[in-house]
Design an enzyme around this catalytic site. Structure first.
Site, PDB file in Angstrom:
ATOM      1  N   HIS A 129      -1.152   0.908 -10.033  1.00 26.59           N
ATOM      2  CA  HIS A 129      -1.831  -0.067  -9.168  1.00 26.59           C
ATOM      3  C   HIS A 129      -2.464  -1.185  -9.995  1.00 26.59           C
ATOM      4  O   HIS A 129      -3.690  -1.391  -9.971  1.00 26.59           O
ATOM      5  CB  HIS A 129      -2.881   0.615  -8.295  1.00 26.59           C
ATOM      6  CG  HIS A 129      -3.228  -0.191  -7.064  1.00 26.59           C
ATOM      7  ND1 HIS A 129      -3.607   0.359  -5.876  1.00 26.59           N
ATOM      8  CD2 HIS A 129      -3.216  -1.537  -6.837  1.00 26.59           C
ATOM      9  CE1 HIS A 129      -3.838  -0.589  -4.967  1.00 26.59           C
ATOM     10  NE2 HIS A 129      -3.605  -1.754  -5.545  1.00 26.59           N
ATOM     11  N   GLU A 189      -3.978   7.922  -4.918  1.00 29.02           N
ATOM     12  CA  GLU A 189      -4.225   7.261  -6.203  1.00 29.02           C
ATOM     13  C   GLU A 189      -5.532   7.770  -6.764  1.00 29.02           C
ATOM     14  O   GLU A 189      -6.486   7.927  -6.010  1.00 29.02           O
ATOM     15  CB  GLU A 189      -4.283   5.737  -6.027  1.00 29.02           C
ATOM     16  CG  GLU A 189      -2.960   5.159  -5.546  1.00 29.02           C
ATOM     17  CD  GLU A 189      -3.014   3.648  -5.327  1.00 29.02           C
ATOM     18  OE1 GLU A 189      -4.001   3.013  -5.760  1.00 29.02           O
ATOM     19  OE2 GLU A 189      -2.079   3.118  -4.729  1.00 29.02           O
ATOM     20  N   ARG A 197       0.861  -1.176   0.000  1.00 33.72           N
ATOM     21  CA  ARG A 197       0.000   0.000   0.000  1.00 33.72           C
ATOM     22  C   ARG A 197       0.898   1.226   0.000  1.00 33.72           C
ATOM     23  O   ARG A 197       1.974   1.228   0.598  1.00 33.72           O
ATOM     24  CB  ARG A 197      -0.898   0.020   1.246  1.00 33.72           C
ATOM     25  CG  ARG A 197      -2.105  -0.881   1.156  1.00 33.72           C
ATOM     26  CD  ARG A 197      -3.158  -0.330   0.189  1.00 33.72           C
ATOM     27  NE  ARG A 197      -4.354  -1.138   0.156  1.00 33.72           N
ATOM     28  CZ  ARG A 197      -4.622  -2.029  -0.802  1.00 33.72           C
ATOM     29  NH1 ARG A 197      -3.754  -2.241  -1.771  1.00 33.72           N
ATOM     30  NH2 ARG A 197      -5.768  -2.688  -0.782  1.00 33.72           N
TER      31      ARG A 197
END
Lengths: 319, 319
Positions: free
Chosen positions: B272, B253, B224
Site C-alpha cells: 500500500h 493490511e 481498495r
C-alpha cells in the site's frame, strides 16, 4: 539482366526475405564463409548483428558489395577503416528500435523511482515494509545521444513530466553540446546513455563522470557496452557515489555466469533486450525488403550511415 | 471567542500542524481515547487513515464534530450510517495522491510489458536469457474508477500511446458507464482498478470478471483491497486465465507473513505504497492547514465527500 546477389550473414534469417524471390539471388553464410562470399555479393545483409565478422572479412581493394545493411541501430561492430574508406553504402535499421527502447528506459526510470526491485525482494521474503517512493514528474534527466533513440526517450520522459536535457555531439537548437554534459549530469536524477559507440564515445562514462553525478542519481545504458568503463561503474555503486544503475549492454555479450556484474548492489542487468518487442525480427525483415526495392529501382536509400562519424546523421529538418 | 477544538486521531501527526498554533486547540488521541474525545471536538482530523476507529466511536445523536477530514483518498474506513446521516461535513485528501499513483501504475504496466520481474529473477540466477518484450504503445487499458486518480492514470497511459477506456459509475462524455465494463475488459491488455470501495464496488473483481479477461492480460489494483475477491484472483493466476496481476491494496493490511498472496506466480505484491512519494506526509499536513484556514473563515471547503456515494463527486466542469 541477372538478379543481384544478396548475401545474408546468418543461417536463420527472417521469412520476410522470401518476398525477394525472383528479384535477388539470395545466399546465406555463417561467419566462417563470409570472406569467400563477400567479393561475389552485390548486397550484404548483416542479419546476425551481434557478429564482428564483417570487419575481419571485408575485402581490401577487390570486388565487394555496393551496399551493406545491418539489422541493428548501431554500426560499431561493422565499420572498419577499409569499409569506411570504400564507396560502399552502409545503412542501418533506424525506425525499428526507437519506441521499444524509449519504453524500456521509461520503465526503468519508474522502477527505480518506485523501488520495484525492493518490492520484489521484500515480497520474496514475505515482508510488508512500507517505503516512500519518488515522484518522477519534476525530476531531471540527461539523455546522452541525440539520435532517433535518444530523441524518443526524451519525448516519453517529457510526457511523464521529467525535465530532460538532450546531449549530442554538437549543440544545435534544443540539443546541448557534449561540452555541457558535466554540468548537466551533476544536476541530474537520471543519466541515460543512448549514444553510438565511436572512438570519441568509447569509455566516456568513467570514474570521473560517475564522481560528478549526484549520490541520489541513477545511470542507465541502452547504447553500447564499451561506452561505460564497467569497473568504474561497479566501484561507483559500491562506494555509493550514485544510487543505482541499469545496464542492457556490456563490453562482452553475452555476460558469462562468472561476471561480477550480476551481483552488484543496485545494478539491474538485462540481456540486450531493450529494443526487442514481439515481432521485431519481422519488422527488421520488412524494412530490409522495402529498402531493397528502393535500391533495385535506383532510388536513394534511407538510413545511410556517415561512415566517418559512425552513425546516421540527423536530417536537418528533424533537428 | 475561544479557539475551535481540533481533535487529531494519531499520536504522531505532521509537524505542519504547528502552523495552527493560536488558531486551534489541538488535542491528540489514539483509537482507545477517540470515543470520549469526539463529542468535545469541533473538527476531527483522521491522520491515521488506516484506522477503522471512527466508525465505532462516532456519537449517535449527541454533540459531534462539524467537520471530519481524512488524510487519504478513500473514505471507506470512516463512513458509517450515523456519520452519513449526520450534517457533519467529510472531506478527503484529493489532490495529493493522483500523480504518484498514476506513475506507480504506469511503472507496473511497463514492468509487466518489459518483464522486469523476469529480468531480476534471471539476474539473481546469473542467466543471460534474451526474451522478446511487449510494446506498450497501441495496447489497450481499462481504468475502472473515474475519480481524479483514475483520470490521472488515464492521462499518463495515453501519453505513452496506450488506448485507454475510463469506466465510471455512469456514462458521461469521455467516460464509459459500468455497464460497458465487461465488453471493454474482454478486449483489454490491462485492467486497472482505481475505484472507491462502496457497497456497489465491493467484490466486483471476481472469478466471473477474471474469466472474461484475455489470457495475455494483467490486472492491477490500487483502489481498495475488498474490491477484489482475492481467492478468485489467485485461482485465475494459477489457472493462467490471466497473465499477471499487481496488488498494492488488500482485504487485510498489513499482509501477514502467512498470507498465500506473497507466493503466487506472476503476482506482484506491494505494501500500500503507490501514492506515497517523499514528502507526502508534509503535503497532507499542508493541505489540512489550508483547508482549516478556509473553514475558520467560513469559506466553503473543497474535497467534500458525498456521504451517500462514498466519494467526492466529480465537478461538472472537469467531467
Amino acid at each position: 539482366m541477372s538478379e543481384p546477389t544478396l548475401l545474408v550473414l546468418d543461417t536463420d534469417p527472417s521469412p520476410r526475405l522470401g518476398r525477394l524471390t525472383g528479384r535477388a539471388s539470395v545466399r546465406y553464410t555463417d561467419e566462417a564463409g563470409l570472406a569467400a562470399q563477400l567479393p561475389l555479393a552485390d548486397v550484404l545483409l548483416v542479419w546476425d548483428f551481434t557478429s564482428d565478422a564483417v570487419r575481419a572479412a571485408w575485402p581490401g581493394d577487390g570486388p565487394r558489395p555496393a551496399w551493406v545493411h545491418t539489422a541493428s541501430a548501431g554500426v560499431d561492430r561493422l565499420l572498419c577503416p577499409e569499409l569506411a574508406a570504400s564507396d560502399t553504402v552502409v545503412t542501418n535499421a533506424r525506425g525499428i528500435f526507437e519506441r521499444p527502447i524509449a519504453e524500456y528506459v521509461t520503465g526503468l526510470v519508474l522502477a527505480f523511482a518506485k523501488d520495484l526491485p525492493g518490492t520484489l525482494e521484500l515480497q520474496h521474503r514475505r515482508l510488508w515494509r512500507h517505503r516512500e517512493s519518488t515522484q518522477v514528474a519534476g525530476s531531471r534527466a540527461v539523455v546522452v545521444g541525440a539520435g532517433p533513440i535518444g530523441r524518443e526517450i526524451t519525448r516519453l520522459l517529457i510526457a511523464l513530466g521529467v525535465q530532460v536535457a538532450l546531449v549530442g555531439r554538437r549543440a544545435r537548437r534544443t540539443i546541448h553540446g557534449v561540452a555541457e554534459l558535466d554540468r548537466l549530469a551533476s544536476m541530474a536524477d537520471w543519466v541515460i546513455c543512448a549514444a553510438p559507440l565511436t572512438e570519441s564515445t568509447r569509455g566516456m562514462f568513467d570514474a570521473r563522470f560517475f564522481g560528478l553525478m549526484q549520490p541520489s542519481a541513477r545511470f542507465i545504458n541502452v547504447g553500447r557496452g564499451p561506452l561505460v568503463v564497467e569497473d568504474d561503474l561497479v566501484a561507483a555503486l559500491r562506494k555509493r557515489w550514485i544510487a543505482g544503475a541499469a545496464l542492457d549492454v556490456f563490453e562482452q555479450e553475452p555476460l558469462g555466469p562468472q561476471s561480477p556484474l550480476w551481483g552488484v548492489p543496485d545494478l539491474i542487468v538485462s540481456p540486450h533486450m531493450s529494443g526487442d518487442t514481439a515481432g521485431w525480427r519481422d519488422r527488421l525483415g520488412e524494412q530490409f525488403v522495402e529498402m531493397y526495392e528502393l535500391w533495385s529501382a535506383g532510388e536513394p536509400l534511407p538510413n545511410v550511415v556517415d561512415k566517418q562519424r559512425g552513425y546516421v546523421p540527423a536530417r536537418d529538418r528533424s533537428e
